[in-house]
Design a protein around this motif. Sequence first.
Motif, mmCIF file in Angstrom:
data_model
loop_
_atom_site.group_PDB
_atom_site.id
_atom_site.type_symbol
_atom_site.label_atom_id
_atom_site.label_comp_id
_atom_site.label_asym_id
_atom_site.label_seq_id
_atom_site.Cartn_x
_atom_site.Cartn_y
_atom_site.Cartn_z
ATOM 1 N N TYR A 130 35.040 29.112 41.901
ATOM 2 C CA TYR A 130 35.611 28.462 40.722
ATOM 3 C C TYR A 130 35.120 27.024 40.589
ATOM 4 O O TYR A 130 34.896 26.535 39.476
ATOM 5 C CB TYR A 130 37.143 28.491 40.774
ATOM 6 N N SER A 131 34.925 26.356 41.742
ATOM 7 C CA SER A 131 34.529 24.937 41.712
ATOM 8 C C SER A 131 33.157 24.719 41.070
ATOM 9 O O SER A 131 32.823 23.604 40.671
ATOM 10 C CB SER A 131 34.539 24.363 43.131
ATOM 11 N N ASP A 132 32.360 25.789 40.951
ATOM 12 C CA ASP A 132 31.055 25.666 40.300
ATOM 13 C C ASP A 132 31.159 25.745 38.771
ATOM 14 O O ASP A 132 30.175 25.543 38.066
ATOM 15 C CB ASP A 132 30.114 26.792 40.752
ATOM 16 N N THR A 133 32.327 26.084 38.278
ATOM 17 C CA THR A 133 32.464 26.361 36.846
ATOM 18 C C THR A 133 33.053 25.187 36.078
ATOM 19 O O THR A 133 33.647 24.272 36.670
ATOM 20 C CB THR A 133 33.368 27.590 36.605
ATOM 21 N N ASP A 134 32.889 25.206 34.784
ATOM 22 C CA ASP A 134 33.523 24.228 33.894
ATOM 23 C C ASP A 134 33.847 24.959 32.590
ATOM 24 O O ASP A 134 33.035 25.005 31.676
ATOM 25 C CB ASP A 134 32.592 23.046 33.625
ATOM 26 N N PHE A 135 35.027 25.539 32.542
ATOM 27 C CA PHE A 135 35.359 26.354 31.372
ATOM 28 C C PHE A 135 35.756 25.525 30.158
ATOM 29 O O PHE A 135 35.981 26.072 29.082
ATOM 30 C CB PHE A 135 36.425 27.402 31.738
ATOM 31 N N THR A 136 35.805 24.190 30.331
ATOM 32 C CA THR A 136 35.961 23.357 29.134
ATOM 33 C C THR A 136 34.614 23.212 28.419
ATOM 34 O O THR A 136 34.555 22.648 27.329
ATOM 35 C CB THR A 136 36.469 21.943 29.487
ATOM 36 N N ALA A 137 33.564 23.731 29.035
ATOM 37 C CA ALA A 137 32.208 23.628 28.490
ATOM 38 C C ALA A 137 31.874 22.166 28.178
ATOM 39 O O ALA A 137 31.487 21.820 27.060
ATOM 40 C CB ALA A 137 32.034 24.515 27.257
ATOM 41 N N GLY A 138 32.034 21.332 29.197
ATOM 42 C CA GLY A 138 31.700 19.914 29.036
ATOM 43 C C GLY A 138 32.607 19.208 28.048
ATOM 44 O O GLY A 138 32.208 18.220 27.427
ATOM 45 N N GLY A 139 33.829 19.714 27.913
ATOM 46 C CA GLY A 139 34.793 19.061 27.025
ATOM 47 C C GLY A 139 34.894 19.687 25.639
ATOM 48 O O GLY A 139 35.703 19.251 24.817
ATOM 49 N N THR A 140 34.099 20.719 25.384
ATOM 50 C CA THR A 140 34.176 21.393 24.073
ATOM 51 C C THR A 140 35.526 22.092 23.897
ATOM 52 O O THR A 140 36.077 22.140 22.794
ATOM 53 C CB THR A 140 33.039 22.435 23.944
ATOM 54 N N PHE A 141 36.037 22.664 24.995
ATOM 55 C CA PHE A 141 37.329 23.364 24.950
ATOM 56 C C PHE A 141 38.285 22.735 25.964
ATOM 57 O O PHE A 141 38.633 23.353 26.977
ATOM 58 C CB PHE A 141 37.149 24.856 25.259
ATOM 59 N N PRO A 142 38.741 21.488 25.701
ATOM 60 C CA PRO A 142 39.531 20.771 26.713
ATOM 61 C C PRO A 142 40.839 21.477 27.071
ATOM 62 O O PRO A 142 41.353 21.279 28.173
ATOM 63 C CB PRO A 142 39.788 19.407 26.056
ATOM 64 N N THR A 143 41.364 22.293 26.165
ATOM 65 C CA THR A 143 42.654 22.952 26.424
ATOM 66 C C THR A 143 42.497 24.421 26.788
ATOM 67 O O THR A 143 43.416 25.213 26.617
ATOM 68 C CB THR A 143 43.558 22.846 25.181
ATOM 69 N N VAL A 144 41.305 24.776 27.324
ATOM 70 C CA VAL A 144 41.015 26.194 27.548
ATOM 71 C C VAL A 144 42.057 26.882 28.443
ATOM 72 O O VAL A 144 42.368 28.059 28.233
ATOM 73 C CB VAL A 144 39.587 26.382 28.116
ATOM 74 N N PHE A 145 42.602 26.139 29.419
ATOM 75 C CA PHE A 145 43.595 26.763 30.299
ATOM 76 C C PHE A 145 45.038 26.358 29.984
ATOM 77 O O PHE A 145 45.977 26.904 30.548
ATOM 78 C CB PHE A 145 43.276 26.462 31.769
ATOM 79 N N SER A 146 45.209 25.392 29.089
ATOM 80 C CA SER A 146 46.575 24.949 28.778
ATOM 81 C C SER A 146 47.063 25.493 27.441
ATOM 82 O O SER A 146 48.268 25.512 27.180
ATOM 83 C CB SER A 146 46.645 23.419 28.777
ATOM 84 N N ASP A 147 46.134 25.942 26.612
ATOM 85 C CA ASP A 147 46.515 26.487 25.303
ATOM 86 C C ASP A 147 46.111 27.960 25.244
ATOM 87 O O ASP A 147 44.926 28.311 25.361
ATOM 88 C CB ASP A 147 45.812 25.706 24.190
ATOM 89 N N TYR A 148 47.086 28.818 25.063
ATOM 90 C CA TYR A 148 46.861 30.266 25.093
ATOM 91 C C TYR A 148 45.835 30.711 24.037
ATOM 92 O O TYR A 148 44.959 31.555 24.310
ATOM 93 C CB TYR A 148 48.206 30.968 24.916
ATOM 94 N N GLY A 149 45.934 30.118 22.855
ATOM 95 C CA GLY A 149 45.014 30.498 21.780
ATOM 96 C C GLY A 149 43.572 30.142 22.101
ATOM 97 O O GLY A 149 42.656 30.934 21.847
ATOM 98 N N THR A 150 43.377 28.947 22.658
ATOM 99 C CA THR A 150 42.026 28.541 23.044
ATOM 100 C C THR A 150 41.496 29.442 24.152
ATOM 101 O O THR A 150 40.325 29.860 24.144
ATOM 102 C CB THR A 150 42.015 27.073 23.506
ATOM 103 N N PHE A 151 42.382 29.743 25.101
ATOM 104 C CA PHE A 151 42.000 30.648 26.199
ATOM 105 C C PHE A 151 41.509 31.989 25.646
ATOM 106 O O PHE A 151 40.458 32.506 26.055
ATOM 107 C CB PHE A 151 43.203 30.861 27.128
ATOM 108 N N LEU A 152 42.247 32.554 24.695
ATOM 109 C CA LEU A 152 41.842 33.846 24.119
ATOM 110 C C LEU A 152 40.530 33.737 23.347
ATOM 111 O O LEU A 152 39.696 34.647 23.386
ATOM 112 C CB LEU A 152 42.941 34.389 23.198
ATOM 113 N N ALA A 153 40.364 32.613 22.644
ATOM 114 C CA ALA A 153 39.132 32.443 21.865
ATOM 115 C C ALA A 153 37.917 32.411 22.790
ATOM 116 O O ALA A 153 36.887 33.040 22.514
ATOM 117 C CB ALA A 153 39.211 31.158 21.039
ATOM 118 N N VAL A 154 38.043 31.692 23.915
ATOM 119 C CA VAL A 154 36.935 31.637 24.875
ATOM 120 C C VAL A 154 36.755 33.005 25.541
ATOM 121 O O VAL A 154 35.636 33.461 25.771
ATOM 122 C CB VAL A 154 37.167 30.521 25.914
#
Lengths: 289, 233
Positions: A130-154
């Motif tokens: 997991y430490s190799d990843t960045d699921f915010t995509a460099g800040g494009t999706f800052p709420t990817v893990f805190s916002d359910y809708g963003t998580f689903l979109a990704v």
Amino acid sequence: MNIVNILEEIEKVDGEIYERLNPRRAAMKDFFNMGKKITLAAMPLALGSVFQKAYGQSTPQAVTDVLNFALALEYLEYNFYNHALAGTPATPIPAGAPLAAITLIRDHELAHVNLLKGALGSAARAPIPYSDTDFTAGGTFPTVFSDYGTFLAVAQGFEDTGVRAYKGQAGVLVGNTVLTTALQIHSVEARHAAHIRAMRTALSGGTAVYKPWVSLGSAGQANDSGVSQVDAVYAGEDTTVQAGVNIVGINGNAGVTKAAAVECFDEPLDKASVITIANLFLQPGKKLS
Amino acid sequence: MENLNEQDVLQDESNFLDAKLQRRSFLQYAGAGAAVVALTAAGCRKDRINTPMTGVTLDFKDDFGVLNYAYALEQLEAAFYIQVASAPPSSFSAAEKAYFQDIQYHEIAHREFFKNALGTAAIGSLSVDFSSIDFTSRTSVLGAAMAFEDLGVGAYNGAGVRLKNTIYLLAAGKIVSVEARHAAYIRDLISNGTFATAPQVSSDKGLDMALTPDVVLGAAGKYIKTKINVINL
């Protein structure tokens, strides 16, 4: 229309054409048998493809490379879902059906990781933690893990990419028994994608509709996800000609509109394009090449 | 030569098709993309072999058998969804009716794609038998739809390795993932969350079914009146 005649003509100037097209003569003969009956419309495409393979491109990727490529993508997907479920704090996925679905999908991705690792044995690539990843995509999706809708979109982006990525490697695996396993994973990714899309529709309360299949966007664009940052995931999904056959209105079926033609065939994505997408979600220094 | 007349051009083209052209030149010519035109002319010579298929026979000796197998399944699916879409069960919602319309056109497109791709090698139209389906019943319609879609996914997954031509393998790959999306949608309509559950998707390996043609045709048989002969399987 007879591709055999064409190839005979080529053979006169290039005696090695058969070996060039395919080192296995038997396989090539099968192609001839088919070529005899390929429709006129499909002909230029078929020829172009064969020539490209024979003369244009480098040696096809080894099967091992395909499996390691798939393994990297599965690691990425597994980390994404697992962090949403097990991270601190966990993603606010509603209990009940949504949580069960994401758990099932996470479990499948882990099973795919283990399956591919097992198949590759000592040739398996290094694990991607997991430490190799960045699921915010460099800040494009800052709420990817805190916002359910963003998580689903990704998530939708990952699943639709996964479907395309496996399809993109089909050519390398022609006739190989590994192909069957790859197809069995591929259709599961498509099932995931369809369900994630339904989850997004449900979350919107009906204000937004994401069809289970990849359709045209509201303005007729290839990306129907409503997330313009993932345009690359859907590039080319609006194709309407398949193997030289135009699908729109095919054989007088007016109901097969452009949207239907787009929906009824999922498109592949080449390895380089998939890697570009995957690298958005990996830390600097950990990107795929 | 400054003023080539048409005869000279034709002469040049026929030279190209003779053995005079060096390989390097040929490669340049092919690379220019113009080769297709000249080569198409070469391809219009009459076919040397003419073995028309009679009846509905799936001959798995080559890719045509596999494509016809897919064509048969798509015929079956299209016929089913045409009937559902024309008179859906009364309990279908507007959204469900719309999606069944979508699926209907997807399956029609698949059917016609194979018909066109196969050309003269295509098998004829199959007669279907849907007497076991109650088209007024939501449960019956969804159950049949799930059976068709899961069967379709398993059929394509199992048949892929039989295809030797990359173009057709890719076309089948493009279709099977759409069938899987259909299957997931219909399974979720029957029971939300069953889009990829066991036994259709194995829980230990996360793999979908891959079925052999004999298994698929055995299961599809009760919906097809036309006799399907299978050879060289």
